[in-house]
Design an enzyme around this catalytic site. Structure first.
Site, PDB file in Angstrom:
ATOM      1  N   LYS A  37      -1.838   4.959   8.613  1.00  0.00           N
ATOM      2  CA  LYS A  37      -1.014   5.050   7.401  1.00  0.00           C
ATOM      3  C   LYS A  37      -1.903   5.301   6.175  1.00  0.00           C
ATOM      4  O   LYS A  37      -1.641   6.199   5.373  1.00  0.00           O
ATOM      5  CB  LYS A  37      -0.233   3.741   7.211  1.00  0.00           C
ATOM      6  CG  LYS A  37       0.514   3.670   5.891  1.00  0.00           C
ATOM      7  CD  LYS A  37       1.080   2.285   5.573  1.00  0.00           C
ATOM      8  CE  LYS A  37       1.614   2.271   4.141  1.00  0.00           C
ATOM      9  NZ  LYS A  37       2.120   0.972   3.719  1.00  0.00           N
ATOM     10  N   LYS A  48      -7.748   1.588  -3.225  1.00  0.00           N
ATOM     11  CA  LYS A  48      -7.416   1.130  -1.870  1.00  0.00           C
ATOM     12  C   LYS A  48      -7.579   2.266  -0.840  1.00  0.00           C
ATOM     13  O   LYS A  48      -8.219   2.093   0.195  1.00  0.00           O
ATOM     14  CB  LYS A  48      -5.974   0.612  -1.870  1.00  0.00           C
ATOM     15  CG  LYS A  48      -5.339   0.408  -0.535  1.00  0.00           C
ATOM     16  CD  LYS A  48      -5.655  -0.924   0.079  1.00  0.00           C
ATOM     17  CE  LYS A  48      -5.094  -1.024   1.492  1.00  0.00           C
ATOM     18  NZ  LYS A  48      -5.538  -2.186   2.195  1.00  0.00           N
ATOM     19  N   THR A  67       0.872  -1.174   0.000  1.00  0.00           N
ATOM     20  CA  THR A  67       0.000   0.000   0.000  1.00  0.00           C
ATOM     21  C   THR A  67       0.909   1.224   0.000  1.00  0.00           C
ATOM     22  O   THR A  67       1.653   1.435   0.964  1.00  0.00           O
ATOM     23  CB  THR A  67      -0.890   0.031   1.254  1.00  0.00           C
ATOM     24  OG1 THR A  67      -1.639  -1.182   1.311  1.00  0.00           O
ATOM     25  CG2 THR A  67      -1.840   1.220   1.210  1.00  0.00           C
TER      26      THR A  67
HETATM   27  P1  NAD Z   1       5.950  -6.032   7.067  1.00  0.00           P
HETATM   28  O1  NAD Z   1       6.697  -4.916   7.698  1.00  0.00           O
HETATM   29  O2  NAD Z   1       5.602  -7.246   7.880  1.00  0.00           O
HETATM   30  O3  NAD Z   1       6.733  -6.551   5.756  1.00  0.00           O
HETATM   31  C1  NAD Z   1       7.468  -5.729   4.889  1.00  0.00           C
HETATM   32  C2  NAD Z   1       8.773  -6.441   4.618  1.00  0.00           C
HETATM   33  O4  NAD Z   1       9.531  -5.727   3.648  1.00  0.00           O
HETATM   34  C3  NAD Z   1       9.676  -6.556   5.867  1.00  0.00           C
HETATM   35  O5  NAD Z   1       9.901  -7.919   6.157  1.00  0.00           O
HETATM   36  C4  NAD Z   1      10.952  -5.799   5.472  1.00  0.00           C
HETATM   37  O6  NAD Z   1      12.127  -6.395   5.991  1.00  0.00           O
HETATM   38  C5  NAD Z   1      10.897  -5.912   3.964  1.00  0.00           C
HETATM   39  N1  NAD Z   1      11.717  -4.925   3.255  1.00  0.00           N
HETATM   40  C6  NAD Z   1      11.788  -3.582   3.444  1.00  0.00           C
HETATM   41  N2  NAD Z   1      12.635  -3.028   2.557  1.00  0.00           N
HETATM   42  C7  NAD Z   1      13.119  -4.045   1.797  1.00  0.00           C
HETATM   43  C8  NAD Z   1      14.037  -4.120   0.712  1.00  0.00           C
HETATM   44  N3  NAD Z   1      14.653  -3.035   0.244  1.00  0.00           N
HETATM   45  N4  NAD Z   1      14.295  -5.331   0.172  1.00  0.00           N
HETATM   46  C9  NAD Z   1      13.699  -6.449   0.651  1.00  0.00           C
HETATM   47  N5  NAD Z   1      12.813  -6.435   1.670  1.00  0.00           N
HETATM   48  C10 NAD Z   1      12.541  -5.257   2.242  1.00  0.00           C
HETATM   49  O7  NAD Z   1       4.618  -5.381   6.464  1.00  0.00           O
HETATM   50  P2  NAD Z   1       3.297  -6.154   5.975  1.00  0.00           P
HETATM   51  O8  NAD Z   1       2.296  -6.179   7.064  1.00  0.00           O
HETATM   52  O9  NAD Z   1       3.703  -7.403   5.272  1.00  0.00           O
HETATM   53  O10 NAD Z   1       2.759  -5.099   4.894  1.00  0.00           O
HETATM   54  C11 NAD Z   1       3.333  -4.960   3.610  1.00  0.00           C
HETATM   55  C12 NAD Z   1       2.510  -3.958   2.833  1.00  0.00           C
HETATM   56  O11 NAD Z   1       1.161  -4.422   2.734  1.00  0.00           O
HETATM   57  C13 NAD Z   1       2.461  -2.558   3.451  1.00  0.00           C
HETATM   58  O12 NAD Z   1       2.526  -1.618   2.434  1.00  0.00           O
HETATM   59  C14 NAD Z   1       1.108  -2.562   4.170  1.00  0.00           C
HETATM   60  O13 NAD Z   1       0.569  -1.270   4.301  1.00  0.00           O
HETATM   61  C15 NAD Z   1       0.277  -3.419   3.234  1.00  0.00           C
HETATM   62  N6  NAD Z   1      -0.880  -4.082   3.855  1.00  0.00           N
HETATM   63  C16 NAD Z   1      -0.745  -4.694   5.070  1.00  0.00           C
HETATM   64  C17 NAD Z   1      -1.852  -5.312   5.641  1.00  0.00           C
HETATM   65  C18 NAD Z   1      -1.749  -6.008   6.985  1.00  0.00           C
HETATM   66  O14 NAD Z   1      -2.789  -6.335   7.555  1.00  0.00           O
HETATM   67  N7  NAD Z   1      -0.557  -6.272   7.490  1.00  0.00           N
HETATM   68  C19 NAD Z   1      -3.086  -5.301   4.970  1.00  0.00           C
HETATM   69  C20 NAD Z   1      -3.184  -4.704   3.718  1.00  0.00           C
HETATM   70  C21 NAD Z   1      -2.059  -4.091   3.170  1.00  0.00           C
END
Ligand code: NAD
Length: 297
Positions: A244, A169, A94
């Site tokens: 966010k 979204k 997102t």
């Molecule tokens: P998270 O923090 O668990 O996962 C993100 C991952 O990206 C981390 O493990 C981090 O180490 C990795 N990362 C960051 N920079 C990187 C790079 N340069 N190279 C490789 N890996 C890298 O977050 P999440 O909950 O998995 O969410 C991911 C996305 O999905 C976000 O944008 C969030 O807003 C969106 N989202 C989350 C949810 C939810 O319920 N968690 C729901 C809908 C959307």
């Protein structure tokens, strides 16, 4: 058709999404900055790579699932400098609409296909493979992405051109943030007026106040037994993530000139809630702050 997929960002969402691609018969090479995420991915049959580029090398499709716009632009900049023309890039994070469009432009300049495909459905949906995908990008790119998105989700919508997925979204989640505050205010007022939670629910759920925040995520325990209110407001959808998304909506409103006064107010309310230490609670816990209990962690 089985494909080779590079998956970058194996966190709470990306990890289980990549695992579902393996289950669907694809070869998945993954990368994350956090070693524990790489270990968890390995246990799910994902081949762990040493860098984002190594995960993407030779892949038919590369998917990113990263925290925010700056991470996506950074990774896509590397990918666009190295991948062959015709590779499909999908970003499911997102992010702000501007970063999404920038990422598309990087891919386009390289002759790659690109789709922004953020999700709704949370970590439960990611594990169960029942996410909703909202996609933006050219028709040909979407057509190629759709079967993969269906391996990770239940509902897949093509919302329009580059950035349209992110736009859908943040508009949806702005409705959600505003409506949760509205439902919570109504229950808090009902309590002051001596109205039982069940009575308000019974009336509003079949009347004009009906909405998802009431009938699926009811912010008081009782009327909807599966809502986070029955489980100590354990998320679910954390208040910090709602904040966010509301802030992304405000950035988009500012950039486009849209008037979103209630969206702005909702962002402020969730900002206060997070500032008081409640960002890790489900977003429906906002009712506690509206009752005057929000400062108590
Ligand atoms: P998270 O923090 O668990 O996962 C993100 C991952 O990206 C981390 O493990 C981090 O180490 C990795 N990362 C960051 N920079 C990187 C790079 N340069 N190279 C490789 N890996 C890298 O977050 P999440 O909950 O998995 O969410 C991911 C996305 O999905 C976000 O944008 C969030 O807003 C969106 N989202 C989350 C949810 C939810 O319920 N968690 C729901 C809908 C959307």
């Amino acid at each position: 058709m089985a494909q080779t997929i590079g998956f970058i960002g194996l966190g709470n969402m990306g990890g289980p999404m990549a695992a579902n691609l393996v289950k669907a018969g694809h070869t998945v090479r993954g990368f994350d900055l956090v070693p524990a995420s790489l270990e968890a991915a390995r246990a799910e049959g994902i081949t762990v790579a040493g860098s984002a580029l190594a995960a993407a090398e030779g892949a038919d499709v590369v998917i990113t699932m990263l925290p925010a716009g700056r991470h996506v632009v950074e990774v896509w900049t590397q990918l666009a400098a190295a991948l062959p023309a015709g590779t499909l890039l999908i970003d499911s994070s997102t992010v702000d609409v501007e970063s999404a469009r920038k990422a598309h432009a990087l891919a386009e300049a390289r002759g790659c296909l690109s789709v922004d495909a953020p999700v709704s459905g949370g970590t439960g949906g990611a594990k169960a493979g029942t996410l909703t995908f909202m996609a933006g990008g050219a028709e040909a790119a979407f057509a190629k992405a759709e079967p993969l998105l269906k391996a990770m989700g239940k509902n897949v919508f093509h919302c329009g051109a580059a950035g349209a997925g992110q736009a859908a979204k943040i508009c949806n989640n702005m409705i959600l943030g505003i409506s949760m505050i509205g439902v919570s205010e109504a229950f808090a007022l009902g309590e002051k007026l001596g109205l039982s939670h069940q009575a308000l629910y019974d009336v509003a759920s079949v009347s004009s106040g009906q909405c998802w925040s009431l009938t699926t995520y009811c912010p008081v325990p009782g009327p909807v037994p599966t809502s986070p209110a029955n489980n100590g407001y354990k998320p679910g959808f954390a208040a910090a993530l709602m904040l966010k998304d509301l802030r992304l909506a405000q950035a988009a409103a500012l950039a486009s000139g849209a008037a979103t006064p209630l969206g702005a107010e909702a962002a402020q309310v969730y900002g206060l809630f997070e500032g008081a230490g409640h960002g890790g609670e489900d977003f429906s816990a906002i009712i506690n702050m509206l009752r005057g209990q929000g400062g108590e962690s």
